[in-house]
Every structure is written in structure tokens, then in C-alpha cells.
Design an enzyme around this catalytic site. Sequence first.
Site, short mmCIF file in Angstrom:
data_model
loop_
_atom_site.label_atom_id
_atom_site.label_comp_id
_atom_site.label_asym_id
_atom_site.label_seq_id
_atom_site.Cartn_x
_atom_site.Cartn_y
_atom_site.Cartn_z
N PHE A 131 0.86 -1.19 0.00
CA PHE A 131 0.00 0.00 0.00
C PHE A 131 0.89 1.23 0.00
CE2 PHE A 131 -2.46 3.49 1.68
CZ PHE A 131 -3.63 3.38 0.95
N ASP A 136 9.28 2.59 1.85
CA ASP A 136 8.09 3.29 2.33
C ASP A 136 7.93 2.96 3.81
OD1 ASP A 136 5.56 4.03 3.12
OD2 ASP A 136 4.56 3.37 1.28
N LYS A 182 2.37 9.62 8.48
CA LYS A 182 1.59 9.16 9.62
C LYS A 182 2.01 9.74 10.99
CE LYS A 182 -1.05 5.55 7.73
NZ LYS A 182 -0.70 4.78 6.53
C1 LIG Z 1 -0.89 5.10 5.09
C2 LIG Z 1 0.17 4.71 4.16
C3 LIG Z 1 0.42 5.44 2.98
C4 LIG Z 1 -0.45 6.62 2.55
O1 LIG Z 1 -0.42 7.65 3.45
P1 LIG Z 1 -1.56 8.80 3.35
O2 LIG Z 1 -1.14 9.79 4.39
O3 LIG Z 1 -2.85 8.14 3.66
O4 LIG Z 1 -1.52 9.35 1.99
C5 LIG Z 1 1.46 5.04 2.17
N1 LIG Z 1 2.24 4.00 2.51
C6 LIG Z 1 2.04 3.27 3.63
C7 LIG Z 1 2.95 2.14 3.95
C8 LIG Z 1 0.99 3.60 4.48
O5 LIG Z 1 0.77 2.87 5.58
#
Ligand SMILES: *Cc1c(COP(=O)(O)O)cnc(C)c1O
Length: 399
Positions: A137, A222, A251
Site C-alpha cells: 500500500f 516506504d 503518519k
Molecule cells: C498510510 C500509508 C500510505 C499513505 O499515506 P496517506 O497519508 O494516507 O496518503 C502510504 N504507505 C504506507 C505504507 C501507508 O501505511
Amino acid sequence: MNNAEIIELTHRNLVDVYGCLPIAWSRGHGAYLYDADGNRYLDFFCGLAVTNLGHGNPRVVRAIKDQAEKLTHVSNVFHTEPTARLAERLATRFGKGRVFFGNSGAEANEAAIKLARRWGHSEGGGRYEILSTLGSFHGRTMATLSATGQEKYHQGFQPLMPGFPLVPFNDLAALERARSERTVALMVEPIQGEGGVVVPAPDYLKRLRDFCDRNKMLLILDEIQTGIGRTGTFFAYEHVGIKPDIVTLAKALGGGLPIGAMIAREEIATSFTPGSHGTTFGGNPVATAAANAVLDALEQDGVLENATTVGTYILERLSKFAKSCERIAEVRGRGMMIGVVLRHEARGIVEACLKDKLIVNGTAGNVLRLLPPLTLTREEADAALEIVERALKSAPAAK
Ligand SMILES: *Cc1c(COP(=O)(O)O)cnc(C)c1O
């Protein structure tokens, strides 16, 4: 307004994309949240791995108040001290890095993707493809969605952006097969979060580093969910002693305020030049002041140590419980990022826990995801686990 009134007003006016649970929160303190009717819940969700220091952390609250009184916005045409200081701290933690600030995870990843493509154009012989993994994700903007390896998020948005071949997670042979003369980078989560708290083999990240080095590719990690101490170290990659070329954070970085950051090795970051990328709110001084307070807390309040000890305790207690619980297939995770893989949908258990005043999350269908504050005490952990175990003993299995 009470719970019912707030919920009704929400449903009448907001675009319906979230599938909300029927609770409206009015305040929080530490590991606890209070709903608009005054009920207290233990929070093992943390606004999706955002409030890592719990609710109302005094350092964060003070930093936000002080900065809000001084100055809230000037744009990136100018400089402010909290933003300069945060960039310096993140660049130093990364080691010889350069930082770009955005407002969310998707924007941090979008910056990483654009930087990798720019670098590919100027330094990488015109390569532009970015490999990413199934079950990943990376966000909801068109580029980050295209890099996200889950078909359910793609539904109805095709055509996706070209240039994001997907390979199975934790599979090096597949990576070798998918690489071509067009491949410039690999984007991956150290532990897949949304995908179900999927922990790869212990040497996976190291081997990804080797793979990228051998093929002159950029390794983009990420760490939007795994970062800011979630797994017990500031970056999850510290557990395995490697360093990526680009890392993304968001986050928990702002202690509840919206902020995202992309940090890149200096010699790669220079592929971005004045005018090549930007965003109006990025590095907003209130958000960066909050983030500085988050870093202060991580550095001075023993937060990482606590995440490791209490997180390990939770993992061990649940693993022991799993031996006598037919419904659990596996317990996995690291630090305060824990997944309980069920043999059925997680939804019924999530709802049973909520009835018992514990907030947990279900993801990837059958995974109960526990994301408690890193500041959780052992007593709070026990209180929550009793609720989880009770739900697993008695709640009917939803289909
Ligand atoms: C939540 C998340 C995102 C996206 O972040 P947003 O602030 O919702 O755009 C991208 N990568 C990972 C691993 C995430 O957990």
C-alpha cells in the site's frame, strides 16, 4: 452534539468513501479516547499508526500551541526555524540526506516516485520503471495507487499510470525476473502494513539492497507506517543495518498533524532542482514544530525502548494464547505493529472488541491489526489483551 447527531450529520454531507464505524470521538488522553457520549475506550488503533505518543502528549500540545500563536504559514518561498530544524534532524538521522516535506504519505511517496524518475532521466540512462510488491500500500494518488499492489484499490480507476511492474513480496527470484533495462527503482515497505502486517524473511531487506546495488537501482523504502518508532527503532530498516536511497515518512511524524517527508541520499536529491517539484503547505511550521516535539519525545522519553519491551510482551502473550485458540493462524509483527492472522474475517472480532471498549483494526480481510501507542504501559496492554482474548474465545465468526 452527541454520537448519533454527529454521525447523522456526517453521513448526510461527506463523500462516502470510508465505511466508518459508528462512533464520534470528542477527546483523548494517553492510550484512551472518549466518545461524544462520554464513553472511554482503550486505543489500539492510534488513528492508523499516527498518534504514536498517545493522545495529548504534553510536548506536542505545547509545540503546536506555541507555534500557532507565533506563525502558522508563510509558504516555501521563505524559511522558518521549526522547518529548518526538523529537516536537519531528519537528514542527520538518515545520514547525509536531503528532505522534501509534503502533507501526507501519498505525497511523500509521490515525491519519491518523481525523484526516482528524474534521477533515471538524468543519471540512470533514461530508465523509469519502479518495481513494487503485491499486497503493498503506497497511497491513493494516481501514481502511488499505480504502485499499490492491491487490485481492490484499482477498481474503476484504470488506466493506471504505466511503469509500475508488480512482483510478489518476499520473493527475490521474481524480482530478478521482473527487472528490465527500463527498471530504475524498487519501492517496498519493510513490513507490509495495510497488506496484513506481513513480515518478510530476516534477510529480505539486505538482499534487496544487494539487488539494487548490483543493478544500479534506487531502493525506496516506504516507512510511512513502520517509521517513527513503530517497530522499536526510528526507521524499521535500522533492525537490519542497511540504508535505502530514499525513505518516506508521514503518519506519526507530526504527532497527529498532517505532514509527510521524503528523505533522499544527497547525490540523488540533486536531481530535483528549483521549480521541479513543490507543494504549498509542505513544511508548514505548525506541523514541523509538532514533528520536532515528536522527535524530542522519542529521543528523551524512552519511547523506543518501551515500544520494544511492551510490544514484545504483547507478541509473546498473544503467541502463547494462539496455541489454544483454533481461530488464530499466526501472530506476527515487530515492536508495536502486530498482526493476528485469523482463519476467518476479522470484522466480527473488531466489533466485539469495540463493544468491550477496545479499538482495534481489521485489515486484509482476516488480519486483526494492533497499533497501540508506543507509550503503552504493561497494565494497559494486559487490559486490552484480556478484551482481545475474550472476543476470540466467544465472538461468533463472521463470514
Ligand atoms: C498510510 C500509508 C500510505 C499513505 O499515506 P496517506 O497519508 O494516507 O496518503 C502510504 N504507505 C504506507 C505504507 C501507508 O501505511
